[in-house]
Write a protein that holds these residues in place. Structure first.
Motif, PDB file in Angstrom:
ATOM      1  N   VAL A  32      -2.421   1.584   7.505  1.00 46.37           N
ATOM      2  CA  VAL A  32      -2.343   0.314   6.765  1.00 46.37           C
ATOM      3  C   VAL A  32      -3.096  -0.781   7.521  1.00 46.37           C
ATOM      4  N   LEU A  33      -2.945  -0.812   8.850  1.00 52.01           N
ATOM      5  CA  LEU A  33      -3.649  -1.812   9.657  1.00 52.01           C
ATOM      6  C   LEU A  33      -5.161  -1.658   9.534  1.00 52.01           C
ATOM      7  N   SER A  34      -5.629  -0.426   9.360  1.00 50.23           N
ATOM      8  CA  SER A  34      -7.069  -0.163   9.250  1.00 50.23           C
ATOM      9  C   SER A  34      -7.587  -0.337   7.826  1.00 50.23           C
ATOM     10  N   PHE A  35      -6.675  -0.353   6.853  1.00 46.58           N
ATOM     11  CA  PHE A  35      -7.081  -0.357   5.441  1.00 46.58           C
ATOM     12  C   PHE A  35      -7.812  -1.638   5.051  1.00 46.58           C
ATOM     13  N   GLU A  36      -8.916  -1.475   4.358  1.00 47.01           N
ATOM     14  CA  GLU A  36      -9.651  -2.606   3.772  1.00 47.01           C
ATOM     15  C   GLU A  36     -10.063  -2.178   2.365  1.00 47.01           C
ATOM     16  N   GLY A  37      -9.486  -2.759   1.352  1.00 42.88           N
ATOM     17  CA  GLY A  37      -9.835  -2.357  -0.012  1.00 42.88           C
ATOM     18  C   GLY A  37      -8.999  -3.065  -1.051  1.00 42.88           C
ATOM     19  N   GLU A  38      -8.899  -2.440  -2.219  1.00 40.09           N
ATOM     20  CA  GLU A  38      -8.167  -3.025  -3.341  1.00 40.09           C
ATOM     21  C   GLU A  38      -7.061  -2.083  -3.802  1.00 40.09           C
ATOM     22  N   GLN A  39      -6.205  -2.604  -4.680  1.00 42.65           N
ATOM     23  CA  GLN A  39      -5.064  -1.815  -5.144  1.00 42.65           C
ATOM     24  C   GLN A  39      -5.490  -0.635  -6.015  1.00 42.65           C
ATOM     25  N   THR A  40      -6.702  -0.661  -6.506  1.00 47.53           N
ATOM     26  CA  THR A  40      -7.190   0.447  -7.339  1.00 47.53           C
ATOM     27  C   THR A  40      -7.778   1.580  -6.497  1.00 47.53           C
ATOM     28  N   ASP A  41      -7.953   1.342  -5.196  1.00 51.87           N
ATOM     29  CA  ASP A  41      -8.536   2.360  -4.321  1.00 51.87           C
ATOM     30  C   ASP A  41      -7.578   3.536  -4.125  1.00 51.87           C
ATOM     31  N   LYS A  42      -8.145   4.728  -3.952  1.00 56.51           N
ATOM     32  CA  LYS A  42      -7.332   5.932  -3.738  1.00 56.51           C
ATOM     33  C   LYS A  42      -6.486   5.811  -2.474  1.00 56.51           C
ATOM     34  N   ASN A  43      -7.056   5.242  -1.418  1.00 56.11           N
ATOM     35  CA  ASN A  43      -6.329   5.103  -0.156  1.00 56.11           C
ATOM     36  C   ASN A  43      -5.110   4.198  -0.297  1.00 56.11           C
ATOM     37  N   TYR A  44      -5.263   3.129  -1.103  1.00 53.80           N
ATOM     38  CA  TYR A  44      -4.112   2.240  -1.339  1.00 53.80           C
ATOM     39  C   TYR A  44      -2.995   3.014  -2.039  1.00 53.80           C
ATOM     40  N   ILE A  45      -3.362   3.720  -3.104  1.00 52.17           N
ATOM     41  CA  ILE A  45      -2.364   4.484  -3.877  1.00 52.17           C
ATOM     42  C   ILE A  45      -1.671   5.514  -2.983  1.00 52.17           C
ATOM     43  N   LEU A  46      -2.438   6.179  -2.116  1.00 51.90           N
ATOM     44  CA  LEU A  46      -1.875   7.175  -1.204  1.00 51.90           C
ATOM     45  C   LEU A  46      -0.903   6.523  -0.227  1.00 51.90           C
ATOM     46  N   LEU A  47      -1.309   5.408   0.375  1.00 55.18           N
ATOM     47  CA  LEU A  47      -0.453   4.713   1.341  1.00 55.18           C
ATOM     48  C   LEU A  47       0.833   4.212   0.678  1.00 55.18           C
ATOM     49  N   GLU A  48       0.698   3.687  -0.535  1.00 56.17           N
ATOM     50  CA  GLU A  48       1.879   3.203  -1.268  1.00 56.17           C
ATOM     51  C   GLU A  48       2.838   4.354  -1.543  1.00 56.17           C
ATOM     52  N   GLU A  49       2.302   5.516  -1.942  1.00 59.46           N
ATOM     53  CA  GLU A  49       3.146   6.689  -2.215  1.00 59.46           C
ATOM     54  C   GLU A  49       3.860   7.174  -0.950  1.00 59.46           C
ATOM     55  N   LEU A  50       3.124   7.191   0.165  1.00 57.96           N
ATOM     56  CA  LEU A  50       3.712   7.635   1.430  1.00 57.96           C
ATOM     57  C   LEU A  50       4.846   6.715   1.868  1.00 57.96           C
ATOM     58  N   LEU A  51       4.648   5.416   1.723  1.00 58.22           N
ATOM     59  CA  LEU A  51       5.688   4.446   2.098  1.00 58.22           C
ATOM     60  C   LEU A  51       6.903   4.569   1.183  1.00 58.22           C
ATOM     61  N   THR A  52       6.646   4.785  -0.110  1.00 53.34           N
ATOM     62  CA  THR A  52       7.754   4.961  -1.065  1.00 53.34           C
ATOM     63  C   THR A  52       8.564   6.210  -0.720  1.00 53.34           C
ATOM     64  N   LYS A  53       7.865   7.280  -0.320  1.00 52.32           N
ATOM     65  CA  LYS A  53       8.558   8.523   0.069  1.00 52.32           C
ATOM     66  C   LYS A  53       9.458   8.292   1.284  1.00 52.32           C
ATOM     67  N   GLN A  54       8.994   7.489   2.239  1.00 54.11           N
ATOM     68  CA  GLN A  54       9.808   7.204   3.429  1.00 54.11           C
ATOM     69  C   GLN A  54      11.048   6.394   3.052  1.00 54.11           C
ATOM     70  N   LEU A  55      10.892   5.482   2.108  1.00 51.30           N
ATOM     71  CA  LEU A  55      12.056   4.708   1.638  1.00 51.30           C
ATOM     72  C   LEU A  55      13.068   5.619   0.941  1.00 51.30           C
ATOM     73  N   LEU A  56      12.570   6.552   0.139  1.00 49.55           N
ATOM     74  CA  LEU A  56      13.463   7.511  -0.536  1.00 49.55           C
ATOM     75  C   LEU A  56      14.150   8.411   0.480  1.00 49.55           C
ATOM     76  N   ALA A  57      13.397   8.804   1.515  1.00 53.01           N
ATOM     77  CA  ALA A  57      13.989   9.636   2.566  1.00 53.01           C
ATOM     78  C   ALA A  57      15.081   8.879   3.308  1.00 53.01           C
ATOM     79  N   LEU A  58      14.895   7.603   3.519  1.00 57.70           N
ATOM     80  CA  LEU A  58      15.918   6.781   4.184  1.00 57.70           C
ATOM     81  C   LEU A  58      17.162   6.644   3.317  1.00 57.70           C
ATOM     82  N   ASP A  59      16.945   6.505   2.000  1.00 58.77           N
ATOM     83  CA  ASP A  59      18.077   6.423   1.076  1.00 58.77           C
ATOM     84  C   ASP A  59      18.916   7.701   1.123  1.00 58.77           C
ATOM     85  N   ALA A  60      18.239   8.829   1.408  1.00 52.24           N
ATOM     86  CA  ALA A  60      18.935  10.124   1.417  1.00 52.24           C
ATOM     87  C   ALA A  60      19.679  10.389   2.725  1.00 52.24           C
ATOM     88  N   VAL A  61      19.424   9.556   3.751  1.00 49.42           N
ATOM     89  CA  VAL A  61      20.102   9.760   5.039  1.00 49.42           C
ATOM     90  C   VAL A  61      21.568   9.352   4.932  1.00 49.42           C
TER      91      VAL A  61
END
Length: 443
Positions: free
Chosen positions: A379-408
């Motif tokens: 995320v610190l290295s990311f430079e782009g827009e919300q339509t970029d594939k990297n943004y979508i990937l990073l958002e999905e990864l962060l959402t997965k970590q939040l879901l994993a925390l909810d399951a703890v």
């Protein structure tokens, strides 16, 4: 070639190009509408030069034809730039908001000067909303739009400050006219200052008035001269009161500069001292970030990195915000950038120095934090827009970590609950920071 360069037509072309170049910055920074006098003046000058270029005789000489073509292209390009600046959608949006502010002043402020009423909370909310909307207008770094927004904000913020002074009013005169001869004169000056406030608001907002900035400047300067002529040295209360009134007049004189200043120069935030400081801090922050992300063994450097970053936070806190929302927003965003890097260092340091917990739930949280540190680096290295594939990937990864925390399941462990809550806050902060990086707001 030398003979052709000395040709009268060639010399004249160079003179015209020099003249066009001399107004280039005025055109690039133009921040008004097609109806503005300065727009009409610049357009008239450019069209005149274009006509002169077309009338130059080439006598069939190839070099002169080529030079004429280049000069015409440069002039047409600048003319097009001027027209685009004056008709840019964001420019029209800024002017529409400014028009709305003008209507608000007419409705809420001007009638109050005749009845000496206090301004309502509703007005304060409305003017603040207008300021925030102007601040959020996306300039995309375009000089003319940046100047237009800064110009409009400077005037509306000045109106906001002047109305606050109106509500605060002056304190009661400490003595009567019988007790001190200067009291009557100071009282009459205060009445003039209150009238001047209303006049100044009218002028700043471009509301039709018989007054001018120059006349108001003379009036206020005259009031200071009248006050300076008073002998108030023997009475401390009157001296302090006298000083307070002079201070208020000088404040109004400062606001007059907004009406007299050349908008192309005075309202370019790109040349603003505070903004330049913020940019310098961000440059140094990026250098530190590059070192952190590229370092193979950063653990031993964490203390040094954090010390430097905390120093940058201190420098940001010392910047003069000039009561300007754009500078405030630029400072806020810069602080978020630096704090995001500090948070990354804190997490990495914690993961590398602390032992992996034995409790299953706490270990699960620890593993998620480890994942978050890797995502945060991307995320610190990311430079782009919300339509970029990297943004979508990073958002999905962060959402997965939040879901994993909810399951703890903390299994009643308070320490695990606290760790999980901290991890959730961290993941949400990284998401917010990712969105901020995609927000193309420019000062």
């Amino acid at each position: 070639m030398d003979m052709e360069n000395q040709h009268a037509s060639m010399c004249r072309l160079k003179e015209i190009q020099t003249a066009v170049k001399s107004i280039e910055q005025q055109v690039i920074g133009f921040c008004g509408l097609p109806k503005d006098k300065n727009y009409k003046k610049l357009k008239r000058i450019l069209r005149k030069h274009l006509s002169e270029i077309s009338s130059i005789v080439t006598e069939g000489k190839r070099e002169i034809r080529k030079a004429r073509k280049v000069a015409a292209k440069e002039t047409r390009s600048l003319l097009k730039e001027l027209e685009q600046n004056a008709n840019h959608p964001q420019q029209l949006e800024i002017q529409a908001i400014l028009k709305e502010a003008r209507a608000l002043v007419k409705k809420r402020i001007l009638p109050l000067y005749s009845i000496s009423s206090l301004l309502s909370d509703e007005f304060k909310e409305e003017i603040q909303d207008i300021i925030m909307r102007l601040t959020r207008v996306n300039t995309s770094g375009k000089v003319s739009l940046r100047n237009a927004r800064y110009h409009a904000l400077s005037k509306i913020c000045a109106v906001q400050e002047i109305t606050k002074d109106c509500m605060r009013k002056f304190p009661s005169v400490p003595l009567t006219e019988e007790e001190h001869p200067a009291v009557a004169k100071i009282t009459s000056v205060i009445c003039e200052v209150n009238r001047a406030r209303g006049t100044l608001i009218t002028l700043l907002m471009g509301i039709k008035s018989k007054e001018t900035f120059e006349h108001l400047s003379c009036v206020l300067s005259g009031l200071i001269t009248d006050l300076d002529a008073l002998d108030v040295r023997e009475q401390v209360d009157i001296t302090n009161y006298h000083r307070e009134v002079v201070k208020e007049i000088n404040k109004l004189l400062k606001y007059l500069d907004l009406g007299k200043a050349n908008s192309t120069q005075a309202f370019d935030l790109g040349q603003n001292h505070s903004i330049l400081k913020i940019e310098n801090i961000l440059t140094r922050m990026k250098e530190i970030k590059k070192e952190i992300l590229q370092s193979q063994n950063p653990l031993e450097l964490y203390f040094s990195f954090k010390t430097k970053l905390q120093g940058l936070i201190g420098e940001l806190g010392e910047i003069n915000l000039e009561k300007n929302p754009c500078i405030q927003e630029a400072q806020r965003r810069a602080a978020i950038e630096v704090q995001a890097l500090i948070a990354f260092i804190d997490l990495k340091e914690s993961l590398e120095t602390d032992k992996q917990p034995d409790h299953p739930s706490q270990r699960a949280v620890w593993n998620i934090l480890d994942n978050l540190s890797k995502i945060q680096a991307d995320v610190l290295s990311f430079e782009g827009e919300q339509t970029d594939k990297n943004y979508i990937l990073l958002e999905e990864l962060l959402t997965k970590q939040l879901l994993a925390l909810d399951a703890v399941d903390p299994q009643g462990e308070q320490a695990c609950k606290a760790s999980r809550k901290k991890a959730v806050n961290l993941a949400q902060n990284i998401l917010s920071y990712l969105d901020l990086k995609c927000d193309k707001w420019e000062y």
